[in-house]
Scaffold this motif. Structure first.
Motif, short mmCIF file in Angstrom:
data_model
loop_
_atom_site.label_atom_id
_atom_site.label_comp_id
_atom_site.label_asym_id
_atom_site.label_seq_id
_atom_site.Cartn_x
_atom_site.Cartn_y
_atom_site.Cartn_z
N ALA A 1 -3.53 -1.98 3.95
CA ALA A 1 -2.42 -1.92 2.59
C ALA A 1 -3.19 -1.88 1.41
O ALA A 1 -2.88 -1.07 0.70
N LEU A 2 -4.17 -2.39 1.19
CA LEU A 2 -4.93 -2.28 -0.02
C LEU A 2 -5.71 -0.91 -0.40
O LEU A 2 -5.47 -0.24 -1.44
N LYS A 3 -6.27 -0.44 0.56
CA LYS A 3 -6.76 0.74 0.65
C LYS A 3 -6.04 1.73 0.47
O LYS A 3 -6.20 2.87 -0.31
N ALA A 4 -4.87 1.79 1.12
CA ALA A 4 -3.86 2.97 1.06
C ALA A 4 -3.13 3.04 -0.48
O ALA A 4 -2.66 4.07 -0.72
N SER A 5 -3.07 1.75 -0.89
CA SER A 5 -2.30 1.77 -2.36
C SER A 5 -3.68 1.84 -3.53
O SER A 5 -2.78 1.83 -4.75
#
Length: 202
Positions: A131-135
């Motif tokens: 989730a952090l990587k995607a955002s």
């Protein structure tokens, strides 16, 4: 259950949402000699106007899901896809939610709503790092749903200081946009979560 004991009758209606027409799908499904209506939010027994038991709901969801997936593939309108992604998220259809969010981001890479939904979905399936990587590319935008989802993912990972920084960003934004109910309802929950584990940060 025989083949004759279940059938699907889709009914599509149009509802006005400002200048944007939003298509709302309503379904009638006949299952084991009972007739149920899908309102877009929940199942209703059309004879008793009550919600069916959880076991029946699971069966109805299983019947409807392939139809929804087929429709998802045919839709290219971003707003319709976003509406369906929100519905899928609310129904905890995580695989479908992720697929819809990613499709929106391919069509409209700057769609913050889709990014927030994607991050929320990834967290729901136990993938806060993804989730952090995607955002990552959206972390500087002033859009509270994305920021708060990132904060929640950081909490999932035990990165309390970093999570606190994200929540403080939202609190700063809220001073400029005090009418944003999302800020008021979600930020305090995250603050309480952080405070429970790291009271020293307050």
């Amino acid at each position: 259950m025989t083949e004759e004991s279940k059938s699907i009758e889709p009914n599509a209606g149009n509802e006005s949402d400002g200048s944007q027409a939003v298509q709302t799908q309503r379904r009638i499904i006949k299952y084991d000699n009972q007739t149920y209506s899908w309102t877009g939010k929940r199942w209703i027994d059309i004879e008793t106007f009550t919600s069916p038991p959880a076991l029946i709901v699971d069966q109805l969801d299983a019947i409807l899901l392939p139809i929804l997936l087929e429709e998802d593939e045919k839709i290219s309108d971003v707003q319709q896809l976003l509406d369906r992604a929100k519905e899928a998220r609310d129904q905890k259809q995580h695989t479908r939610t992720e697929s819809l969010a990613r499709k929106i981001l391919l069509l409209a890479p700057g769609n913050f709503g889709a990014m927030a939904i994607l991050c929320s979905c990834l967290r729901a399936v136990g993938k806060p790092e993804e989730a952090l990587k995607a955002s990552e590319s959206h972390k500087m935008v002033e859009y509270p749903p994305v920021i708060l989802t990132r904060a929640a993912a950081l909490c999932d990972l035990g990165r309390w200081e970093a999570a606190m920084i994200e929540v403080r960003k939202v609190l700063a934004i809220s001073k400029k946009h005090s009418s944003w109910g999302y800020v008021n309802s979600q930020a305090p929950k995250l603050l309480n979560r952080i405070k429970t584990i790291r009271p020293d940060l307050f």
